[in-house]
Motif scaffolding. Structure first.
Motif, PDB file in Angstrom:
ATOM      1  N   SER A 116       0.331  -1.185   0.070  1.00 56.52           N
ATOM      2  CA  SER A 116       0.054  -0.113   0.040  1.00 56.52           C
ATOM      3  C   SER A 116       0.650   1.292  -0.122  1.00 56.52           C
ATOM      4  N   SER A 117       0.245   2.478  -0.933  1.00 57.50           N
ATOM      5  CA  SER A 117       1.095   3.339  -0.930  1.00 57.50           C
ATOM      6  C   SER A 117       1.459   4.159   1.040  1.00 57.50           C
ATOM      7  N   ASN A 118       0.315   4.120   1.924  1.00 56.89           N
ATOM      8  CA  ASN A 118       0.305   4.207   2.801  1.00 56.89           C
ATOM      9  C   ASN A 118       1.016   3.964   4.052  1.00 56.89           C
ATOM     10  N   GLN A 119       1.922   2.529   3.827  1.00 56.97           N
ATOM     11  CA  GLN A 119       2.796   1.688   4.453  1.00 56.97           C
ATOM     12  C   GLN A 119       4.605   2.193   3.997  1.00 56.97           C
ATOM     13  N   LYS A 120       5.065   2.118   5.287  1.00 56.39           N
ATOM     14  CA  LYS A 120       6.688   2.927   5.124  1.00 56.39           C
ATOM     15  C   LYS A 120       7.649   0.910   4.948  1.00 56.39           C
ATOM     16  N   TRP A 121       7.798   1.307   3.550  1.00 58.91           N
ATOM     17  CA  TRP A 121       9.334  -0.516   3.785  1.00 58.91           C
ATOM     18  C   TRP A 121      10.286   0.044   4.336  1.00 58.91           C
ATOM     19  N   ILE A 122      10.756  -0.353   5.157  1.00 59.02           N
ATOM     20  CA  ILE A 122      12.061  -0.387   6.662  1.00 59.02           C
ATOM     21  C   ILE A 122      12.909  -1.029   6.147  1.00 59.02           C
ATOM     22  N   PHE A 123      14.002  -0.493   5.878  1.00 57.31           N
ATOM     23  CA  PHE A 123      15.710  -1.171   5.642  1.00 57.31           C
ATOM     24  C   PHE A 123      15.925  -0.933   6.641  1.00 57.31           C
ATOM     25  N   PHE A 124      16.741  -2.325   7.202  1.00 61.36           N
ATOM     26  CA  PHE A 124      16.872  -2.485   8.960  1.00 61.36           C
ATOM     27  C   PHE A 124      18.065  -3.217   9.092  1.00 61.36           C
ATOM     28  N   SER A 125      19.235  -2.281   9.583  1.00 61.42           N
ATOM     29  CA  SER A 125      20.463  -3.640   9.555  1.00 61.42           C
ATOM     30  C   SER A 125      21.204  -2.874  10.820  1.00 61.42           C
ATOM     31  N   LEU A 126      22.302  -3.522  11.708  1.00 63.77           N
ATOM     32  CA  LEU A 126      22.055  -3.532  13.143  1.00 63.77           C
ATOM     33  C   LEU A 126      23.913  -3.368  12.608  1.00 63.77           C
ATOM     34  N   GLU A 127      24.507  -4.540  11.664  1.00 62.41           N
ATOM     35  CA  GLU A 127      25.490  -4.530  11.200  1.00 62.41           C
ATOM     36  C   GLU A 127      26.040  -3.694  10.387  1.00 62.41           C
ATOM     37  N   ALA A 128      27.896  -3.523  10.368  1.00 63.72           N
ATOM     38  CA  ALA A 128      28.696  -2.418   9.213  1.00 63.72           C
ATOM     39  C   ALA A 128      27.925  -2.776   7.655  1.00 63.72           C
ATOM     40  N   PRO A 129      28.552  -2.538   7.217  1.00 65.82           N
ATOM     41  CA  PRO A 129      28.323  -2.577   5.918  1.00 65.82           C
ATOM     42  C   PRO A 129      29.689  -3.611   5.419  1.00 65.82           C
ATOM     43  N   PRO A 130      30.444  -3.942   5.912  1.00 66.28           N
ATOM     44  CA  PRO A 130      31.239  -4.300   5.367  1.00 66.28           C
ATOM     45  C   PRO A 130      30.833  -6.619   5.646  1.00 66.28           C
ATOM     46  N   TYR A 131      29.676  -6.559   6.223  1.00 64.79           N
ATOM     47  CA  TYR A 131      29.238  -7.283   6.535  1.00 64.79           C
ATOM     48  C   TYR A 131      27.705  -7.832   6.579  1.00 64.79           C
ATOM     49  N   SER A 132      27.387  -6.648   5.756  1.00 58.76           N
ATOM     50  CA  SER A 132      25.432  -6.751   5.466  1.00 58.76           C
ATOM     51  C   SER A 132      25.357  -5.958   3.998  1.00 58.76           C
ATOM     52  N   ASN A 133      26.751  -6.294   2.988  1.00 61.02           N
ATOM     53  CA  ASN A 133      26.695  -5.792   2.126  1.00 61.02           C
ATOM     54  C   ASN A 133      26.458  -7.003   1.098  1.00 61.02           C
ATOM     55  N   PHE A 134      25.398  -7.405  -0.168  1.00 61.33           N
ATOM     56  CA  PHE A 134      25.119  -8.051  -1.165  1.00 61.33           C
ATOM     57  C   PHE A 134      24.909  -7.665  -2.364  1.00 61.33           C
TER      58      PHE A 134
END
Length: 368
Positions: A116-134
């Motif tokens: 829905s356009s009323n929703q917020k799709w949220i990108f969530f990460s507590l790991e730094a990019p060297p361990y959370s990039n793909f």
């Protein structure tokens, strides 16, 4: 062809009936390039009690118990806004206000086919990019509305901990002197990752040539039993002057619970990371390894601090003045954000990979 199918799955929004239409942008990437399509996407009726539903789309790691299903995460005195509920039932996708995508357990083959356009799709990460990039991040153009990470430029800033000034303190200078007299060892370090992007293990190796450093964990001489970290830290605090709170990545704002946790014990944390420690820590509570020109210079300074009570005591002045330290993230900030005016403003991250990886400014320590 694979890229086209994936992006089609991410961005094509199926349109439920009987709802108000809102025009939003969708982007598709095919074998011949990128082109833009406008489609009408329905909004949804607001819940009568105005409780915001947060759908955990994919699993969280162990240790992320601060985000519990139900209302519990927000039902405490520190939350200024408590009207939020966390769910994991995907059958309630259409009625959810926010969809939380945990990057480390995220699958490219498991994307909602409707939104829905009323929703917020949220990108969530507590790991730094060297361990959370793909590689899949490069396909996620115009997918996420908000970000929720430890970085200060996130829409929802979810730090690993915090310190808060408190007018009450029973800690005295006499207590500091008693601590100082009992300590007999210099520095201790607990680490489970022995080869890191930050090269912290190489820094510790150089440092150990000039002072005693005892290493626990997978990389050391002994292992602290699972789920008994607090017991180990309490024992360490009776013997060691310093604890090495060294991060596995040196990236903007990346400071994990190991720093905040150490502050709760009677050791001076020596930090090694990319965080703005002066803005998040009690004043005068830590020593930053990266302020020194070499591991030897740091070792010399630590010996100087440990050998002189007056200098040592200054690093505990904050405890006498009174601060409360928390070593878990605060979910209240997510609920507050969902109830703020920002929820009614449409935003989207065109290139989430550039924002997450390119703007984190990660680098490795390079010895002299």
């Amino acid at each position: 062809m694979v890229n086209y199918i994936f992006i089609l799955t991410v961005t094509r929004l199926q349109i439920p009936q009987n709802d108000t239409s809102v025009k939003v942008k969708n982007f598709y990437i095919g074998t011949s390039g990128t082109f833009e399509i406008h489609s009408k996407i329905p909004g949804r009726a607001r819940a009568s009690n105005n409780t915001k539903l947060i759908l955990l789309w994919n699993p969280l790691f162990t240790g992320m118990e601060f985000l519990q299903e139900g209302h519990k995460s927000f039902n405490h005195s520190s939350c200024s806004e408590r009207r939020c509920e966390i769910i994991s039932d995907r059958n309630r996708l259409a009625e959810s206000d926010a969809i939380l995508f945990h990057l480390r357990t995220f699958s490219l083959l498991d994307i909602p086919r409707r939104r829905s356009s009323n929703q917020k799709w949220i990108f969530f990460s507590l790991e730094a990019p060297p361990y959370s990039n793909f590689p899949g991040l490069s396909f996620m153009h115009d997918m996420f509305n908000w970000t929720m990470t430890y970085r200060n430029d996130s829409d929802v800033v979810m730090t690993y901990g915090r310190s808060v000034k408190n007018i009450k303190s029973s800690f005295t200078e006499k207590d500091v002197y008693s601590l100082w007299k009992k300590k007999t060892k210099m520095a201790v370090w607990m680490a489970s990752h022995c080869h890191t992007h930050s090269k912290r293990e190489e820094y510790v190796e150089q440092m150990a040539k000039h002072m005693d450093v005892v290493t626990y964990g997978e990389c050391g001489v002994a292992v602290c039993p699972f789920n008994r970290t607090d017991e180990c830290l309490k024992k360490f605090s009776q013997q060691y002057f310093f604890y090495l709170a060294f991060e596995n990545s040196i990236c903007d704002d990346y400071v994990t619970e190991k720093f905040f946790r150490t502050l709760k014990y009677n050791m001076i944390p020596v930090v090694f990371g990319g965080g703005k420690y002066s803005k998040i820590a009690p004043p005068g509570s830590y020593i930053d390894a990266l302020d020194f020109s070499s591991p030897k210079d740091l070792a010399d300074h630590l010996y100087s601090v440990a050998s002189r009570f007056a200098v040592f005591a200054e690093y505990f002045r904050w405890k006498i003045e009174g601060y409360d330290v928390y070593d878990v993230p605060d979910p209240c900030v997510l609920c507050e954000k969902l109830h703020s005016q920002s929820f009614n403003v449409h935003t989207v991250y065109h290139d989430i990979q550039e924002w997450w990886v390119g703007h984190s400014h990660c680098y490795k320590w390079v010895g002299s």
